[in-house]
Design a protein around this motif. Structure first.
Motif, PDB file in Angstrom:
ATOM      1  N   ILE A   1     -53.281 -23.485  57.524  1.00 48.34           N
ATOM      2  CA  ILE A   1     -52.960 -23.606  56.109  1.00 48.34           C
ATOM      3  C   ILE A   1     -54.057 -24.444  55.446  1.00 48.34           C
ATOM      4  O   ILE A   1     -54.571 -25.385  56.042  1.00 48.34           O
ATOM      5  N   SER A   2     -54.419 -24.053  54.246  1.00 46.31           N
ATOM      6  CA  SER A   2     -55.395 -24.795  53.456  1.00 46.31           C
ATOM      7  C   SER A   2     -54.706 -25.208  52.159  1.00 46.31           C
ATOM      8  O   SER A   2     -54.231 -24.359  51.419  1.00 46.31           O
ATOM      9  N   ILE A   3     -54.665 -26.514  51.921  1.00 46.68           N
ATOM     10  CA  ILE A   3     -53.923 -27.051  50.786  1.00 46.68           C
ATOM     11  C   ILE A   3     -54.866 -27.791  49.851  1.00 46.68           C
ATOM     12  O   ILE A   3     -55.676 -28.600  50.294  1.00 46.68           O
ATOM     13  N   GLY A   4     -54.716 -27.528  48.561  1.00 47.06           N
ATOM     14  CA  GLY A   4     -55.402 -28.296  47.526  1.00 47.06           C
ATOM     15  C   GLY A   4     -54.347 -28.923  46.645  1.00 47.06           C
ATOM     16  O   GLY A   4     -53.372 -28.274  46.276  1.00 47.06           O
ATOM     17  N   THR A   5     -54.522 -30.191  46.319  1.00 45.04           N
ATOM     18  CA  THR A   5     -53.528 -30.883  45.494  1.00 45.04           C
ATOM     19  C   THR A   5     -54.190 -31.545  44.291  1.00 45.04           C
ATOM     20  O   THR A   5     -55.391 -31.819  44.282  1.00 45.04           O
ATOM     21  N   THR A   6     -53.377 -31.805  43.309  1.00 47.97           N
ATOM     22  CA  THR A   6     -53.782 -32.603  42.164  1.00 47.97           C
ATOM     23  C   THR A   6     -52.558 -33.368  41.696  1.00 47.97           C
ATOM     24  O   THR A   6     -51.427 -32.907  41.884  1.00 47.97           O
ATOM     25  N   MET A   7     -52.751 -34.545  41.133  1.00 47.45           N
ATOM     26  CA  MET A   7     -51.632 -35.353  40.655  1.00 47.45           C
ATOM     27  C   MET A   7     -51.808 -35.630  39.174  1.00 47.45           C
ATOM     28  O   MET A   7     -52.812 -36.196  38.759  1.00 47.45           O
ATOM     29  N   GLU A   8     -50.825 -35.209  38.426  1.00 45.05           N
ATOM     30  CA  GLU A   8     -50.866 -35.400  36.975  1.00 45.05           C
ATOM     31  C   GLU A   8     -49.486 -35.058  36.443  1.00 45.05           C
ATOM     32  O   GLU A   8     -48.729 -34.323  37.082  1.00 45.05           O
ATOM     33  N   VAL A   9     -49.169 -35.552  35.270  1.00 47.35           N
ATOM     34  CA  VAL A   9     -47.934 -35.156  34.611  1.00 47.35           C
ATOM     35  C   VAL A   9     -48.100 -33.718  34.134  1.00 47.35           C
ATOM     36  O   VAL A   9     -49.087 -33.392  33.461  1.00 47.35           O
TER      37      VAL A   9
ATOM     38  N   THR B   1     -47.544 -30.529  31.949  1.00 48.97           N
ATOM     39  CA  THR B   1     -47.149 -30.139  30.597  1.00 48.97           C
ATOM     40  C   THR B   1     -47.511 -28.669  30.410  1.00 48.97           C
ATOM     41  O   THR B   1     -48.351 -28.140  31.137  1.00 48.97           O
ATOM     42  N   PRO B   2     -46.915 -28.015  29.415  1.00 49.42           N
ATOM     43  CA  PRO B   2     -47.301 -26.621  29.156  1.00 49.42           C
ATOM     44  C   PRO B   2     -48.790 -26.485  28.820  1.00 49.42           C
ATOM     45  O   PRO B   2     -49.395 -25.456  29.087  1.00 49.42           O
ATOM     46  N   LYS B   3     -49.397 -27.535  28.293  1.00 51.54           N
ATOM     47  CA  LYS B   3     -50.807 -27.471  27.890  1.00 51.54           C
ATOM     48  C   LYS B   3     -51.777 -27.651  29.049  1.00 51.54           C
ATOM     49  O   LYS B   3     -52.918 -27.224  28.969  1.00 51.54           O
ATOM     50  N   ASN B   4     -51.355 -28.298  30.133  1.00 52.34           N
ATOM     51  CA  ASN B   4     -52.322 -28.578  31.199  1.00 52.34           C
ATOM     52  C   ASN B   4     -52.077 -27.811  32.492  1.00 52.34           C
ATOM     53  O   ASN B   4     -52.798 -27.997  33.461  1.00 52.34           O
ATOM     54  N   ILE B   5     -51.094 -26.940  32.535  1.00 50.39           N
ATOM     55  CA  ILE B   5     -50.777 -26.259  33.798  1.00 50.39           C
ATOM     56  C   ILE B   5     -51.957 -25.443  34.333  1.00 50.39           C
ATOM     57  O   ILE B   5     -52.239 -25.457  35.528  1.00 50.39           O
ATOM     58  N   ASP B   6     -52.688 -24.774  33.456  1.00 48.06           N
ATOM     59  CA  ASP B   6     -53.843 -23.990  33.924  1.00 48.06           C
ATOM     60  C   ASP B   6     -54.922 -24.894  34.510  1.00 48.06           C
ATOM     61  O   ASP B   6     -55.528 -24.567  35.534  1.00 48.06           O
ATOM     62  N   ASP B   7     -55.159 -26.043  33.880  1.00 49.77           N
ATOM     63  CA  ASP B   7     -56.146 -26.994  34.398  1.00 49.77           C
ATOM     64  C   ASP B   7     -55.728 -27.535  35.764  1.00 49.77           C
ATOM     65  O   ASP B   7     -56.547 -27.659  36.674  1.00 49.77           O
ATOM     66  N   LEU B   8     -54.450 -27.862  35.905  1.00 50.70           N
ATOM     67  CA  LEU B   8     -53.965 -28.400  37.170  1.00 50.70           C
ATOM     68  C   LEU B   8     -54.057 -27.365  38.286  1.00 50.70           C
ATOM     69  O   LEU B   8     -54.442 -27.691  39.414  1.00 50.70           O
ATOM     70  N   MET B   9     -53.731 -26.139  37.971  1.00 45.85           N
ATOM     71  CA  MET B   9     -53.845 -25.078  38.972  1.00 45.85           C
ATOM     72  C   MET B   9     -55.304 -24.872  39.371  1.00 45.85           C
ATOM     73  O   MET B   9     -55.609 -24.667  40.554  1.00 45.85           O
ATOM     74  N   GLN B  10     -56.213 -24.949  38.419  1.00 44.34           N
ATOM     75  CA  GLN B  10     -57.644 -24.797  38.719  1.00 44.34           C
ATOM     76  C   GLN B  10     -58.132 -25.944  39.597  1.00 44.34           C
ATOM     77  O   GLN B  10     -58.907 -25.737  40.528  1.00 44.34           O
TER      78      GLN B  10
END
Length: 83
Positions: free
Chosen positions: A40-48, A50-59
């Motif tokens: 398994i290869s996992i990438g994570t990010t930590m942030e609150v 919001t509807p505005k940042n979901i694409d950034d967090l996924m990237q």
């Protein structure tokens, strides 16, 4: 796929990822396919979230997940914001 974890610390996230990688390593598929090992290869990010940042967090998570894949797979990496 994506997993959203609420109210988790950086230390908790690290522990979760370590346990998940180890769990996947232990899965036995011998009863259904001649597979030696699954990784398994996992990438994570930590942030609150919001509807505005979901694409950034996924990237961000996707970016570091591919770094794991390109460095041998079977692990995880946490996204770090550039200063």
């Amino acid at each position: 796929f994506m997993v959203l974890l609420q109210d988790i610390s950086a230390k908790g996230l690290d522990s979760y990822c370590r346990r998940l990688v180890e769990f996947v390593r232990q899965i036995d598929f011998s009863d259904i396919a001649p597979i030696d090992r699954v990784t398994i290869s996992i990438g994570t990010t930590m942030e609150v979230l919001t509807p505005k940042n979901i694409d950034d967090l996924m990237q961000q998570a996707d970016e570091v997940m591919y770094q794991v894949k390109n460095n041998g797979r079977d692990g995880f990496k946490h996204y770090k914001k550039q200063s």
